[in-house]
Design an enzyme around this catalytic site. Structure first.
Site, PDB file in Angstrom:
ATOM      1  N   PRO A 114       0.825  -1.216   0.000  1.00 13.08           N
ATOM      2  CA  PRO A 114       0.000   0.000   0.000  1.00 13.08           C
ATOM      3  C   PRO A 114       0.856   1.262   0.000  1.00 13.08           C
ATOM      4  CG  PRO A 114      -0.703  -1.549   1.715  1.00 13.08           C
ATOM      5  CD  PRO A 114       0.595  -2.054   1.192  1.00 13.08           C
ATOM      6  N   GLY A 115       0.347   2.275  -0.687  1.00 13.65           N
ATOM      7  CA  GLY A 115       0.968   3.593  -0.620  1.00 13.65           C
ATOM      8  C   GLY A 115       2.119   3.839  -1.564  1.00 13.65           C
TER       9      GLY A 115
ATOM     10  N   GLY B 228       1.751   4.244  -4.842  1.00 10.09           N
ATOM     11  CA  GLY B 228       1.306   5.066  -5.966  1.00 10.09           C
ATOM     12  C   GLY B 228       0.688   4.299  -7.109  1.00 10.09           C
ATOM     13  N   LYS B 229       0.083   3.130  -6.823  1.00  7.03           N
ATOM     14  CA  LYS B 229      -0.493   2.327  -7.915  1.00  7.03           C
ATOM     15  C   LYS B 229      -1.706   3.030  -8.520  1.00  7.03           C
ATOM     16  CE  LYS B 229      -1.163  -1.275  -5.293  1.00  7.03           C
ATOM     17  NZ  LYS B 229      -0.610  -0.766  -4.022  1.00  7.03           N
TER      18      LYS B 229
ATOM     19  N   SER C 259      11.033 -18.720   3.442  1.00  5.33           N
ATOM     20  CA  SER C 259      12.343 -18.088   3.232  1.00  5.33           C
ATOM     21  C   SER C 259      13.212 -18.077   4.489  1.00  5.33           C
ATOM     22  CB  SER C 259      12.156 -16.657   2.726  1.00  5.33           C
ATOM     23  OG  SER C 259      11.493 -15.876   3.686  1.00  5.33           O
TER      24      SER C 259
ATOM     25  N   LYS D  23      14.114  -6.947   1.373  1.00  7.59           N
ATOM     26  CA  LYS D  23      14.984  -7.564   2.379  1.00  7.59           C
ATOM     27  C   LYS D  23      16.362  -6.902   2.393  1.00  7.59           C
ATOM     28  CE  LYS D  23      12.585 -12.015   2.147  1.00  7.59           C
ATOM     29  NZ  LYS D  23      12.638 -13.417   1.736  1.00  7.59           N
TER      30      LYS D  23
END
Length: 808
Positions: free
Chosen positions: A366-367, A369-370, A687, A730
């Site tokens: 989220p956030g 800029g999509k 992972s 990561k």
């Protein structure tokens, strides 16, 4: 009439009279009315009047619902009346015939029981010495309006009309007209209290005009209702000869005109032959129907949708590649992969007119800029922009619409969006596609398969229209936070573009170029009143926000602006400079502590890397052994996949016991405990397998793990390292913790290209294929390939019991 007036004028009116309240009528002078008297005080007032000179003061009640009115409930201006006749009725009531004599006003109440006795002051009527032209015109107008009112059905007796024609006194004319109009008590009382004859005439004229308008409208409504009844009765006969008698049946003529307009719109819309044929067929059906039929309304709505949809209307694309690039760069920083894809589409579009619109899927936290990127793309291409949110949509009809057989049916959101855009080639954003639901009403994601398939959407069929609509020119953009919830068949139809979180440097640049300037403008500030240093912005990013996107950063900048705006509003006009040192004065204490590396190399503690929706994080995975019966304990709110990774790590260690310098059955007399801190936060994913295996082997071999290396990767039973996701996030998390050596799977080599060059220069990436490669880098001492006796292992365990507990 004149002798009657003289007799009234000879009657001497005393100073005090019994009061008779009336509920719903106002008595005027020279007015003779029958009154039914039933209340005890009112009957006592009549008796008192009859016992003296038959005179009574008549006043109207303000509230007709009051059974026993008090003095404040009565109007002070009333009429002195003469009781001409009185009849007692069987039910105890009294019927009187009263004649109004003169206006009067209550001075005070002399007595309240058994009836009201009031002291009054007679109000003399103002006589007009000479009737002016204005008064004569007003009187004539009142008489004419009264005649019109009578012609419209108002019952006014001929005798009253004759008297009105003969009255020459303006005040008496006004009183007589009002007494026969049946006005509300409040309106009649206003006229009674008006002493000036001309003003009284004016008010009466106003009420007459209003009454005439109401009566005219009432007569019109009755006439229309009668006409409608006549038309409906005739309609049955006219329907059979519709064409022959169209001029007689006006409604049919109207429908013909309406249908002609619809047919013109159909021709103007330039539909495909198939759609035009259906539209003309429906318009012919409408022409044959009665306009009030329920189905006629449905067909009208259907034809409105057909004629308002942009079957052939398109906006012209901006094919200037440099200009489009400038617009994209103005709106968004970086995001080079997305911008490059859009510019490639425009380049192909410039070379070839007819190409299918791409179907892109922006995936990212989220956030980042999509959604705003969709608007920027539409602006760069010169197209209309439509956005619909799919979050929580569970009904298939939201996408495909309802069939016309249902009451209140409408097309689905896709067709509604196309109509809203007004063109058949908009940029159409389907927001939050990963939040679609499924229930008994159908599967909306399955309905999207046709919409988002370039091989099918050129003939998309909405249930409401039931006609093919070409969506191939539409540029569909979908957004999602995660790919996993999206069905694989739907994923296959979209070109997935990952939009990863921003680095600290990228956030700093975006804040300087976009966020700070926008927030200053929104809070009524400018650079002369507020300056935020780069160091302050970096501190906001690292210690006040913890996200991959920019929403919280923007909120914190807005918070700073609000603090400064308040000071400016209070009169301070000096420049406020926000620095690293005084930032806490604006935002309070820091919300997050920056990730820190381990202080020293420790046995059984390995540094892992994790991906979260808000960015990357480091994890210190701990392993400890103690005397026991070979059990494995896992804590830290782990998911099933992560627990399985721990099991795989243990199985690998057991299978490689010889190479690791352990006895084959070393696990039988010990219990192993693996813990991932921050136990309140759920964790899952494969992972962490490499990290768990490293921490476990470190504990078993008593070799410390290097604090300068962080690792990630999935492990198999044979020690192979499989690729994982989120390499960029990561890596950023490791850099924040000042760890510059990262162990990643060899098969993730391609993902290193996503990491910005300046970040790659600061870090060292070690690519590994097998767990042995990891241990060579992560463990401080080399493993000796000797197998000590089992007793020696237990002796070492007892001797270093305290040290082992501390390492755990």
């Amino acid at each position: 009439m004149s002798t009657e007036i003289k007799e009234q004028e000879q009657i001497i009116i005393p100073d005090s009279l019994p009061l008779l309240p009336t509920r719903d009528v106002v008595i005027f002078p020279f007015m003779i009315v029958p009154l039914f008297v039933g209340r005890e005080k009112s009957i006592n007032a009549v008796d008192a009047a009859l016992a003296k000179d038959r005179l009574v003061f008549i006043a109207a009640q303000k509230d007709m619902t009051k059974e026993d009115p008090e003095p404040p409930d009565l109007y002070t201006v009333g009429t002195v009346g003469l009781i001409i006749r009185m009849i007692k009725l069987p039910d105890g009531r009294v019927k009187i015939l009263a004649q109004g004599l003169s206006r009067a006003m209550v001075k005070n109440y002399v007595q309240e029981k058994p009836t009201y006795i009031v002291s009054i002051e007679k109000i003399k009527d103002v006589t007009v010495s000479q009737v002016t032209l204005e008064i004569e015109a007003m009187m004539r107008n009142i008489r004419e309006q009264l005649e019109k009112l009578s012609s419209l059905g108002r019952v006014i007796s001929p005798e009253i009309m004759m008297i009105i024609d003969n009255i020459q006194e303006p005040g008496r004319l006004a009183d007589l007209v009002v007494s026969n109009l049946g006005l509300k008590v409040e309106d009649a009382q206003k006229i009674l209290e008006t002493i000036d004859p001309f003003q009284r005439l004016e008010k009466v004229n106003e009420y007459l005009v209003r009454e005439l308008q109401v009566s005219t409208m009432q007569a019109k409504i009755q006439s229309q209702a009668k006409e409608e009844m006549d038309k409906s009765q005739r309609e049955y006969f006219l329907r059979e000869q519709l064409r022959a008698i169209k001029t007689e049946l006006g409604e049919i003529e109207e429908i013909s005109e309406e249908v002609d307009d619809i047919k013109k719109k159909i021709k103007k819309t330039k539909m495909s032959p198939e759609v035009e044929k259906e539209a003309l067929k429906q318009s012919d059906r409408l022409e044959m129907m009665h306009p009030d039929a329920a189905e006629a309304a449905l067909i009208r709505t259907y034809l409105d949708w057909l004629t308002e949809l942009p079957w052939s209307r398109s906006t012209k694309d901006i094919l200037d590649i440099k200009k489009a690039k400038t617009i994209l760069d103005e709106d968004h920083y970086d995001l080079e992969k997305v911008k490059e894809r859009i510019l490639e589409y425009l380049a192909v579009r410039k070379l070839k007119d007819k190409i299918k619109g791409p179907i892109l899927c922006f995936v990212g936290p989220p956030g980042v800029g999509k959604t705003s990127l969709g608007r920027s793309i539409a602006r760069a291409m010169g197209r209309k922009f439509v956005r619909i949110s799919l979050g929580g949509v569970r009904d298939e009809a939201e996408i495909r619409g309802h069939r016309r057989t249902y009451v209140g049916a409408l097309p689905g959101r896709i067709i509604q969006g196309i109509k809203q855009a007004g063109s058949n080639n908009p940029v159409f954003m389907l927001d939050e596609i990963d939040k679609l639901g499924t229930d008994f009403r159908g599967d909306p994601s399955s309905a999207l398969l046709e919409v988002l398939d370039p091989e099918q959407n050129f003939a998309f069929s909405d249930h409401y229209l039931n006609l093919p609509f070409d969506l191939s020119k539409v540029m569909f953009i979908t957004t999602a936070n995660l790919l996993d919830p999206i069905p694989s068949a739907l994923q296959d139809r979209m070109e997935v573009i990952d939009i990863a979180g921003y680095t600290e440097e990228e956030k700093l640049e975006i804040a300087k170029k976009f966020i700070i300037e926008r927030q200053l403008k929104e809070h009524g500030l400018d650079k002369r009143l507020l300056r935020i240093t780069d160091e302050a912005v970096r501190k906001v990013i690292s210690q006040y926000t913890k996200e991959a996107g920019l929403r919280n950063l923007e909120r914190e900048v807005a918070s700073i602006c609000r603090k400064v705006a308040r000071k400016v509003a209070e009169g301070e006009k000096e420049l406020a400079t926000v620095t690293h040192d005084n930032l806490h004065e604006f935002l309070g204490i820091t919300k997050f502590s920056p990730d820190e590396e381990q202080e020293r190399d420790e046995i059984g503690v390995a540094t892992g890397l994790a991906w979260t929706p808000v960015g990357g994080e480091i994890l210190f995975i701990e392993a400890s052994i103690m005397k026991g019966k070979g059990s494995l304990t896992l804590t830290g709110h782990l998911g099933d996949v992560m627990k399985e990774s721990a099991q795989a790590a243990l199985s690998y260690a057991r299978s490689r016991a010889g190479e690791l310098g352990l006895e084959p059955d070393f696990y039988k007399d010990i219990d192993i405990h693996i813990h991932v801190p921050a136990g309140g936060i759920p964790k899952d994913g494969p992972s962490a397998g490499v990290t768990m295996a490293t921490a476990l082997i470190s504990t078993l071999t008593k070799m410390p793990v290097s604090k300068d290396a962080a690792m990630t990767g999935e492990i198999t039973l044979r020690g192979r390292i499989l690729p994982i996701g989120g390499i960029k996030e990561k890596s950023l998390a490791a850099l924040r913790a000042n760890i510059k050596t990262i162990i990643v799977p060899e098969r993730n080599r391609k993902d290193l290209e996503e990491i910005p060059k300046d970040i790659r220069k600061k870090m060292k990436f070690i690519l590994v294929r097998h767990m042995d490669d990891v241990l060579k880098v992560a463990l401080i001492k080399k493993i000796k390939k000797t197998v000590p006796a089992r007793k020696h292992i237990m002796t070492l365990f007892k001797r270093n019991k305290r040290a082992g507990a501390a390492a755990g």
